[in-house]
Write an enzyme that holds these catalytic residues in place. Sequence first.
Site: not given
Ligand SMILES: *Cc1c(COP(=O)(O)O)cnc(C)c1O
Length: 326
Positions: A65-66, A69, A78, A82, A85, A87, A247, A284, A291
């Site tokens: 998504r980002y 990362r 798990c 929860c 959840c 997911r 969520d 989120d 986020k």
């Molecule tokens: C939460 C999340 C992250 C990590 O987010 P940070 O703000 O860096 O902790 C990375 N990818 C996805 C898809 C996420 O939901």
Amino acid sequence: MSRIGGHLPVGITPYYAALIDPTNPLDPTRKQMVPVTDEFVTSPGEADDPLSEDAHMPVPGLVHRYPDRVLFLVTNFCATYCRYCTRARMVGQTGEYHFNQSQHQAAIDYIAANPQIRDVLLSGGDPLSMNDDRLEWLLSRLRAIPHLEFVRIGTKIPAVLPQRVTPALVKMLRKFHPLWMSIHFMHPVEVTPEVAQSCGRLADAGIPLGSQTVLNAGVNDNVETMRELMHGLLKMRVRPYYMYQCDPISGSKHFRTPVEKGLEIIEGLRGHTTGYAVPTFVIDAPGGGGKIPLVPDYYVGRDGDDVVLRNYEGKQYRYRDPVAKS
Ligand SMILES: *Cc1c(COP(=O)(O)O)cnc(C)c1O
């Protein structure tokens, strides 16, 4: 573990179940773990995959998504399930997610082929539910990718199955530094001597520990409970990281709190207690926006060359801040 109509399985470790007060129908751990019929009622705005994770998977199980990362879902198992959840659509199910070696390899190949990825977050399911050998295989493959700076593990196991955090596990994990861990905590009742020992072992192995907490109605949606939890975490060397708005997964209405409740909790912590005890409140974004942080507003406004601010007690202060004349 049993299933109710193909829905999210029911599963709870004996250790965690023992935290439930059997005489209290409103027990916070019970509410998180034991299903109620509200779970089968879908309300407006709810969805099985509200964060559109499945649409952001270049390979199965890897959410990109980002730009820098990725979220690597390594298992759908798990130690406890929860009821809120995120997911719920995939954990504890068989189906399109197999999480086998070839799927892991495809995700690793994608990360290796994309040098802008510098941070991998292992999640699931719970990565610590895998055995030490499997986890070591994954971590060593990831570590072998030169552009990966940083690996972190998202887990609830140190809180619900502290016995899993063995000396052998931490000895293996510490070979893969820099390794960070985010642990899912919900309520001060989880701060026990057993959990203090599991977190202590991880911290002693040099793994920085953060927490993730989901706001849940009737579980932790007040300042006192959240403050007590955050103080308990600091004592166990866990730094509060995120406090999430719940969520809107299908059947989650009975867990969700108004957004203003989260702001009120942050306002009740900031300034009133140790700064380290204040997590970042985030939503989120439905649809996959990532986020989004929400912060109470301490900026009252501008008065000529002064900025007017309010402090944690509600008193106003002026900060002289001339606007540059150009
Ligand atoms: C939460 C999340 C992250 C990590 O987010 P940070 O703000 O860096 O902790 C990375 N990818 C996805 C898809 C996420 O939901």
